[in-house]
Write a protein that holds these residues in place. Structure first.
Motif, short mmCIF file in Angstrom:
data_model
loop_
_atom_site.label_atom_id
_atom_site.label_comp_id
_atom_site.label_asym_id
_atom_site.label_seq_id
_atom_site.Cartn_x
_atom_site.Cartn_y
_atom_site.Cartn_z
N LEU A 27 7.33 -7.41 -1.38
CA LEU A 27 6.91 -7.15 -2.77
C LEU A 27 6.76 -8.68 -3.37
CD1 LEU A 27 9.00 -4.21 -4.08
CD2 LEU A 27 6.51 -4.31 -3.71
N ALA A 28 7.45 -9.55 -2.89
CA ALA A 28 7.10 -10.88 -3.41
C ALA A 28 5.96 -11.41 -2.86
CB ALA A 28 8.68 -11.70 -3.26
N GLY A 29 6.11 -11.34 -1.41
CA GLY A 29 4.82 -11.71 -0.74
C GLY A 29 3.54 -11.16 -1.14
N LEU A 30 3.47 -9.90 -1.40
CA LEU A 30 2.36 -9.20 -2.29
C LEU A 30 1.91 -10.05 -3.41
CD1 LEU A 30 0.22 -6.87 -2.58
CD2 LEU A 30 1.95 -5.63 -3.32
N LEU A 31 3.10 -10.19 -4.34
CA LEU A 31 2.65 -10.68 -5.76
C LEU A 31 1.92 -12.21 -5.68
CD1 LEU A 31 2.75 -10.57 -8.84
CD2 LEU A 31 5.18 -11.07 -8.72
N HIS A 32 2.87 -12.73 -4.79
CA HIS A 32 2.55 -14.32 -4.63
C HIS A 32 1.02 -14.21 -4.02
CE1 HIS A 32 2.47 -17.90 -2.26
NE2 HIS A 32 2.87 -18.68 -3.44
N ALA A 33 0.51 -13.57 -3.19
CA ALA A 33 -0.90 -13.46 -2.58
C ALA A 33 -1.84 -13.33 -3.58
CB ALA A 33 -1.20 -12.68 -1.34
N HIS A 106 -3.00 -6.44 -1.59
CA HIS A 106 -3.12 -7.94 -1.08
C HIS A 106 -4.55 -8.16 -0.60
CE1 HIS A 106 -2.44 -10.79 2.05
NE2 HIS A 106 -1.23 -10.91 1.56
N PRO A 107 -4.95 -9.57 -0.93
CA PRO A 107 -6.18 -9.66 -0.55
C PRO A 107 -6.77 -9.41 1.01
CG PRO A 107 -5.28 -11.34 -1.70
CD PRO A 107 -4.16 -10.65 -1.34
N ASP A 108 -5.87 -9.42 1.81
CA ASP A 108 -6.17 -8.61 3.15
C ASP A 108 -6.62 -7.53 3.23
OD1 ASP A 108 -5.92 -11.44 4.16
OD2 ASP A 108 -4.01 -11.16 4.79
N PHE A 109 -6.49 -6.60 2.23
CA PHE A 109 -6.46 -5.29 2.40
C PHE A 109 -7.19 -4.59 1.30
CE2 PHE A 109 -2.44 -5.96 4.51
CZ PHE A 109 -2.59 -5.59 5.68
N ARG A 110 -8.16 -5.31 0.45
CA ARG A 110 -8.98 -4.82 -0.55
C ARG A 110 -10.21 -4.30 -0.06
NH1 ARG A 110 -7.78 -9.96 -4.44
NH2 ARG A 110 -5.72 -9.49 -5.11
N ARG A 111 -10.71 -3.71 -0.80
CA ARG A 111 -12.11 -2.89 -0.46
C ARG A 111 -11.91 -1.78 0.73
NH1 ARG A 111 -14.26 -3.85 -4.68
NH2 ARG A 111 -16.38 -4.88 -4.72
N GLN A 112 -10.71 -1.16 0.47
CA GLN A 112 -10.49 -0.09 1.48
C GLN A 112 -10.06 1.19 0.94
OE1 GLN A 112 -8.02 -1.35 5.06
NE2 GLN A 112 -8.66 -3.28 4.35
N GLY A 113 -10.42 1.28 -0.52
CA GLY A 113 -9.79 2.28 -1.15
C GLY A 113 -8.40 2.55 -1.50
N LEU A 114 -7.57 1.47 -1.32
CA LEU A 114 -6.20 1.43 -1.53
C LEU A 114 -5.66 1.41 -3.16
CD1 LEU A 114 -3.25 1.59 -0.27
CD2 LEU A 114 -3.29 -0.89 -0.04
N ALA A 115 -6.37 0.69 -3.79
CA ALA A 115 -6.31 0.64 -5.22
C ALA A 115 -6.48 1.99 -5.75
CB ALA A 115 -6.98 -0.30 -5.95
N LYS A 116 -7.40 2.71 -5.59
CA LYS A 116 -7.85 4.12 -5.82
C LYS A 116 -6.48 4.91 -5.40
CE LYS A 116 -11.28 7.74 -5.77
NZ LYS A 116 -12.65 8.29 -5.11
N LYS A 117 -6.34 4.90 -4.49
CA LYS A 117 -5.23 5.88 -3.74
C LYS A 117 -3.75 5.65 -4.40
CE LYS A 117 -7.51 6.99 0.54
NZ LYS A 117 -8.03 8.24 0.36
#
Length: 181
Positions: A27-33, A106-117
């Motif tokens: 979670l810390a890595g995610l927030l930092h990124a 995470h920037p590496d996982f954007r544009r794949q529908g994750l935020a919506k899910k």
């Protein structure tokens, strides 16, 4: 731990207080990124991993332990790819309301529908918790704003000069939104 597959790639967990420590570094890595990539989520540069970890421990953990905050985590294997929080710590006259906090992908996982899910799972969790009104704010003009609109959130208005930009000495507006479930 409730784990469900939200695509061939992602799994989604409703993290319990007992499981929180095993996810703290991710979670810390995610927030930092996300902050490093320019997300306007309360932090400005410089922002290091220790500050990210401190946020999760001091600001999120107490609500999770108290049962007033839920943390949904999306993973790819052991990597924390995204997260969102449902804050139900409302006053006695607002037992029907909850707030979205820190939708992070995470920037590496954007544009794949994750935020919506993540948001759809958050709304389902809100229903389970008998919450019928969800509120949130987002930096005006950010990529999240059209996502929230597409999910049925209505704009109440904007507040100019609400928060400092993560990189500059300017202040950005925020858009206040809500959805009735």
């Amino acid at each position: 731990m409730q784990v469900s597959t939200i695509s061939a790639k992602f799994t989604l967990e409703n993290c319990t207080a007992q499981q929180f420590d095993q996810h703290i570094d991710g979670l810390a890595g995610l927030l930092h990124a996300c902050v490093k990539a320019g997300a306007s989520i309360s932090f400005i540069q410089p922002f290091d991993i220790a500050a990210a970890k401190a946020f999760w421990q001091s600001k999120v953990r107490p609500g999770l332990v108290a049962g007033t905050r839920s943390v949904l985590i999306a993973r790819v294997g052991d990597i924390v790819a995204g997260s969102v929080q449902l804050d139900c710590d409302t006053p006695p006259n607002q037992p029907h309301r909850a707030e979205v906090a820190k939708l992070l992908v995470h920037p590496d996982f954007r544009r794949q529908g994750l935020a919506k899910k993540l948001m759809m799972a958050l709304e389902e969790l809100a229903r389970v918790k008998n919450r019928s009104l969800i509120t949130l704010d987002t930096r005006t003009g950010d990529n999240a704003e059209p996502l929230y609109t597409a999910l049925g959130y209505k704009t109440v208005g904007t507040i100019p000069g609400f928060a400092k930009d993560p990189f500059t000495d300017t202040f950005d507006a925020t858009t206040i939104m809500y959805k009735q479930l």
